[in-house]
Scaffold this motif. Structure first.
Motif, PDB file in Angstrom:
ATOM      1  N   CYS A 202       0.826  -1.212   0.000  1.00 15.38           N
ATOM      2  CA  CYS A 202       0.000   0.000   0.000  1.00 15.38           C
ATOM      3  C   CYS A 202       0.854   1.252   0.000  1.00 15.38           C
ATOM      4  O   CYS A 202       1.653   1.458   0.910  1.00 15.38           O
ATOM      5  N   TYR A 203       0.651   2.071  -1.015  1.00 12.23           N
ATOM      6  CA  TYR A 203       1.293   3.391  -0.971  1.00 12.23           C
ATOM      7  C   TYR A 203       0.246   4.434  -0.579  1.00 12.23           C
ATOM      8  O   TYR A 203      -0.960   4.169  -0.635  1.00 12.23           O
ATOM      9  N   GLY A 204       0.736   5.591  -0.113  1.00  7.36           N
ATOM     10  CA  GLY A 204      -0.191   6.633   0.340  1.00  7.36           C
ATOM     11  C   GLY A 204      -0.954   6.271   1.598  1.00  7.36           C
ATOM     12  O   GLY A 204      -2.075   6.765   1.794  1.00  7.36           O
ATOM     13  N   PRO A 205      -0.384   5.442   2.494  1.00  6.70           N
ATOM     14  CA  PRO A 205      -1.163   5.019   3.665  1.00  6.70           C
ATOM     15  C   PRO A 205      -1.579   6.188   4.562  1.00  6.70           C
ATOM     16  O   PRO A 205      -2.562   6.088   5.295  1.00  6.70           O
ATOM     17  N   LEU A 206      -0.828   7.305   4.464  1.00  4.95           N
ATOM     18  CA  LEU A 206      -1.125   8.435   5.355  1.00  4.95           C
ATOM     19  C   LEU A 206      -1.901   9.550   4.674  1.00  4.95           C
ATOM     20  O   LEU A 206      -2.002  10.660   5.205  1.00  4.95           O
ATOM     21  N   VAL A 207      -2.480   9.252   3.510  1.00  5.40           N
ATOM     22  CA  VAL A 207      -3.243  10.266   2.777  1.00  5.40           C
ATOM     23  C   VAL A 207      -4.298  10.958   3.659  1.00  5.40           C
ATOM     24  O   VAL A 207      -4.466  12.176   3.571  1.00  5.40           O
ATOM     25  N   GLY A 236      -2.182   4.976  11.322  1.00  2.00           N
ATOM     26  CA  GLY A 236      -2.456   4.745   9.893  1.00  2.00           C
ATOM     27  C   GLY A 236      -1.613   3.607   9.333  1.00  2.00           C
ATOM     28  O   GLY A 236      -2.099   2.789   8.544  1.00  2.00           O
ATOM     29  N   LEU A 237      -0.370   3.533   9.729  1.00  2.00           N
ATOM     30  CA  LEU A 237       0.515   2.468   9.226  1.00  2.00           C
ATOM     31  C   LEU A 237       0.135   1.120   9.820  1.00  2.00           C
ATOM     32  O   LEU A 237       0.095   0.096   9.141  1.00  2.00           O
ATOM     33  N   ARG A 238      -0.186   1.120  11.109  1.00  2.00           N
ATOM     34  CA  ARG A 238      -0.575  -0.139  11.786  1.00  2.00           C
ATOM     35  C   ARG A 238      -1.849  -0.699  11.146  1.00  2.00           C
ATOM     36  O   ARG A 238      -2.025  -1.907  11.060  1.00  2.00           O
ATOM     37  N   SER A 252      11.477  12.758   5.085  1.00  2.00           N
ATOM     38  CA  SER A 252      12.847  13.266   5.091  1.00  2.00           C
ATOM     39  C   SER A 252      13.240  13.615   6.524  1.00  2.00           C
ATOM     40  O   SER A 252      14.317  14.135   6.772  1.00  2.00           O
ATOM     41  N   ASN A 253      12.346  13.317   7.470  1.00  2.00           N
ATOM     42  CA  ASN A 253      12.564  13.646   8.878  1.00  2.00           C
ATOM     43  C   ASN A 253      13.068  12.403   9.626  1.00  2.00           C
ATOM     44  O   ASN A 253      12.334  11.431   9.816  1.00  2.00           O
ATOM     45  N   ARG A 254      14.326  12.430  10.034  1.00  2.00           N
ATOM     46  CA  ARG A 254      14.942  11.264  10.668  1.00  2.00           C
ATOM     47  C   ARG A 254      14.172  10.797  11.919  1.00  2.00           C
ATOM     48  O   ARG A 254      13.952   9.608  12.126  1.00  2.00           O
ATOM     49  N   GLY A 255      13.755  11.767  12.728  1.00  2.00           N
ATOM     50  CA  GLY A 255      13.045  11.424  13.967  1.00  2.00           C
ATOM     51  C   GLY A 255      11.774  10.635  13.676  1.00  2.00           C
ATOM     52  O   GLY A 255      11.460   9.651  14.352  1.00  2.00           O
ATOM     53  N   ARG A 256      11.045  11.081  12.636  1.00  2.00           N
ATOM     54  CA  ARG A 256       9.803  10.391  12.269  1.00  2.00           C
ATOM     55  C   ARG A 256      10.101   8.955  11.813  1.00  2.00           C
ATOM     56  O   ARG A 256       9.428   8.006  12.212  1.00  2.00           O
ATOM     57  N   LEU A 257      11.148   8.812  11.012  1.00  2.00           N
ATOM     58  CA  LEU A 257      11.509   7.467  10.522  1.00  2.00           C
ATOM     59  C   LEU A 257      11.943   6.576  11.684  1.00  2.00           C
ATOM     60  O   LEU A 257      11.610   5.383  11.726  1.00  2.00           O
ATOM     61  N   GLU A 258      12.673   7.152  12.629  1.00  2.00           N
ATOM     62  CA  GLU A 258      13.119   6.377  13.799  1.00  2.00           C
ATOM     63  C   GLU A 258      11.921   5.957  14.645  1.00  2.00           C
ATOM     64  O   GLU A 258      11.836   4.810  15.099  1.00  2.00           O
ATOM     65  N   ASN A 259      11.000   6.907  14.835  1.00  2.00           N
ATOM     66  CA  ASN A 259       9.815   6.582  15.644  1.00  2.00           C
ATOM     67  C   ASN A 259       9.020   5.430  15.049  1.00  2.00           C
ATOM     68  O   ASN A 259       8.524   4.562  15.776  1.00  2.00           O
ATOM     69  N   TYR A 260       8.888   5.418  13.723  1.00  2.00           N
ATOM     70  CA  TYR A 260       8.127   4.329  13.102  1.00  2.00           C
ATOM     71  C   TYR A 260       8.733   2.974  13.492  1.00  2.00           C
ATOM     72  O   TYR A 260       8.029   2.054  13.905  1.00  2.00           O
ATOM     73  N   LEU A 261      10.060   2.871  13.322  1.00  2.00           N
ATOM     74  CA  LEU A 261      10.683   1.564  13.598  1.00  2.00           C
ATOM     75  C   LEU A 261      10.654   1.227  15.090  1.00  2.00           C
ATOM     76  O   LEU A 261      10.601   0.056  15.466  1.00  2.00           O
ATOM     77  N   ALA A 262      10.666   2.274  15.919  1.00  2.00           N
ATOM     78  CA  ALA A 262      10.658   2.018  17.363  1.00  2.00           C
ATOM     79  C   ALA A 262       9.258   1.685  17.879  1.00  2.00           C
ATOM     80  O   ALA A 262       9.094   0.841  18.758  1.00  2.00           O
ATOM     81  N   ARG A 263       8.250   2.377  17.326  1.00  2.00           N
ATOM     82  CA  ARG A 263       6.905   2.248  17.923  1.00  2.00           C
ATOM     83  C   ARG A 263       5.989   1.241  17.242  1.00  2.00           C
ATOM     84  O   ARG A 263       5.122   0.657  17.902  1.00  2.00           O
ATOM     85  N   LEU A 264       6.147   1.062  15.930  1.00  2.00           N
ATOM     86  CA  LEU A 264       5.205   0.164  15.235  1.00  2.00           C
ATOM     87  C   LEU A 264       5.204  -1.262  15.787  1.00  2.00           C
ATOM     88  O   LEU A 264       4.141  -1.890  15.859  1.00  2.00           O
ATOM     89  N   PRO A 265       6.379  -1.785  16.184  1.00  2.00           N
ATOM     90  CA  PRO A 265       6.330  -3.163  16.732  1.00  2.00           C
ATOM     91  C   PRO A 265       5.730  -3.229  18.133  1.00  2.00           C
ATOM     92  O   PRO A 265       5.434  -4.314  18.616  1.00  2.00           O
ATOM     93  N   GLY A 266       5.519  -2.066  18.761  1.00  2.00           N
ATOM     94  CA  GLY A 266       5.103  -2.061  20.168  1.00  2.00           C
ATOM     95  C   GLY A 266       3.610  -2.127  20.410  1.00  2.00           C
ATOM     96  O   GLY A 266       3.176  -2.196  21.567  1.00  2.00           O
TER      97      GLY A 266
END
Ligand SMILES: NC(=O)C1=CN([C@@H]2O[C@H](COP(=O)(O)OP(=O)(O)OC[C@H]3O[C@@H](n4cnc5c(N)ncnc54)[C@H](O)[C@@H]3O)[C@@H](O)[C@H]2O)C=CC1
Ligand SMILES: O=CCc1c[nH]c2ccccc12
Length: 300
Positions: A202-207, A236-238, A252-266
């Motif tokens: 799925c692309y555009g999951p955060l539309v 939205g991603l979950r 392009s925001n590093r913090g946002r990308l880091e949060n995804y990997l840190a929080r999505l599995p939780g």
């Protein structure tokens, strides 16, 4: 790739495709936040992609049309990550009517790779007829047979486009990459994929948060974000992941990308929450990408 080698941690897990290969269920896209807007080599794209790989992203979604395969290849090389730990997708453009095998050779050359993990026909409207689409699919089958694309699939295909290639395919598409979010759930298309054992990315999951803000899903995502102590984007991603589909996002925001990997599995949405978002989403219809092309495609 094993399910626990995709990133620094154990997230994302992988999904087994119908050809036996595995795809990490969360990928970083090079088609929107950092696609190239100028002619020529763009160092910013290399740096952003290197940053995403450094954060832990291993599934990288590219395309000929994004004009940044060279930059993607450069970032891969500079990352030092062994090739077999990356999952690289690119897509055949087709609009310029370049023969598919020629387009594929050029993509591999630009990427500096000797194989991609996934090669997709970017869209059905790059073919002029069902026969043309079937011929393009035969080209992809030959590419898979050569070992230079581990898996092959399609993008932006509706049921009728899938039916057209399934009529003559020797190898069924492993995946269809489509715009999918609460405001674009495509009726019975997901059921058709399940029946035919074709995965969905799925692309555009955060539309709903980006291009269609102000709709009925806002309140539900916001309520669930509070409940799980995560952001609305992560809800939205979950929602995609919890339906067994692959989610492609970018930033392009590093913090946002880091949060995804840190929080999505939780956390995980309950079945009731997944269903509630789907129900509320049906109150609004919104397509963010390729609107004109979908309207023009007289075979849809
Ligand atoms: N096959 C195809 O035809 C297409 C494929 N794609 C692929 O999918 C990838 C991801 O697509 P996107 O639509 O960009 O994904 P997306 O729907 O996840 O949106 C990502 C954007 O949302 C922004 N965002 C995240 N949280 C936000 C918030 N709370 N408020 C406002 N903005 C927020 C991010 O900064 C980023 O720019 C692309 O890079 C590309 O690789 C995208 C479009 C078409
Ligand atoms: O693949 C999805 C849509 C898209 C994103 N970036 C570009 C650049 C050129 C054509 C299409 C797209």
């Amino acid at each position: 790739m094993s399910s626990n080698s995709a990133s620094k941690g154990s997230f994302p897990p992988t999904l087994k495709l119908n050809d036996g290969n595995e795809i990490p269920v969360f990928g970083y896209g090079l088609g929107t936040a950092n696609y190239k807007t100028t002619e020529g080599y763009d160092k910013t794209v290399v740096d952003l992609t290197k940053m995403a790989i450094d954060v832990g992203y291993r599934h990288l979604d590219g395309a000929e049309v994004y004009g940044n395969e060279e930059e993607l290849g450069e970032a891969i090389k500079a990352s030092g990550i062994p090739r077999d730990q990356l999952f690289v997708t690119t897509k055949a453009h087709g609009e310029k009517q370049k023969p598919t095998l020629e387009a594929f050779d050029l993509s591999l050359k630009k990427l500096g790779l000797d194989y991609v993990d996934l090669y997709l026909i970017h869209a059905p409207w790059f073919a002029n007829s069902d026969e043309d689409l079937q011929a393009k699919w035969t080209d992809l089958e030959a590419i898979k047979a050569s070992g230079r694309a581990k898996s092959i699939g399609v993008s932006n295909f509706l049921q009728e486009h899938l039916e057209a290639i399934l009529k003559t395919a020797k190898i069924p598409p492993a995946i269809n990459q489509i715009e999918y979010h609460p405001y674009l759930q495509h009726g019975d298309l997901v059921k058709f994929h399940k029946k035919n054992n074709i995965a969905i990315a799925c692309y555009g999951p955060l539309v709903p948060l980006t291009r269609a803000k102000g709709g009925p899903v806002d309140a539900v995502w916001s309520e669930l974000a509070k409940k799980y102590d995560v952001s609305e984007s992560e809800i939205g991603l979950r929602w995609i992941l919890d339906q067994g589909m692959v989610a492609l996002s970018t930033s392009s925001n590093r913090g946002r990308l880091e949060n995804y990997l840190a929080r999505l599995p939780g956390f995980k949405l309950t079945d009731e929450e997944v269903a509630r978002i789907a129900e509320v989403g049906k109150q609004k219809h919104f397509r963010a990408f390729w609107r004109k092309k979908f309207d023009e495609d007289d075979r849809r």
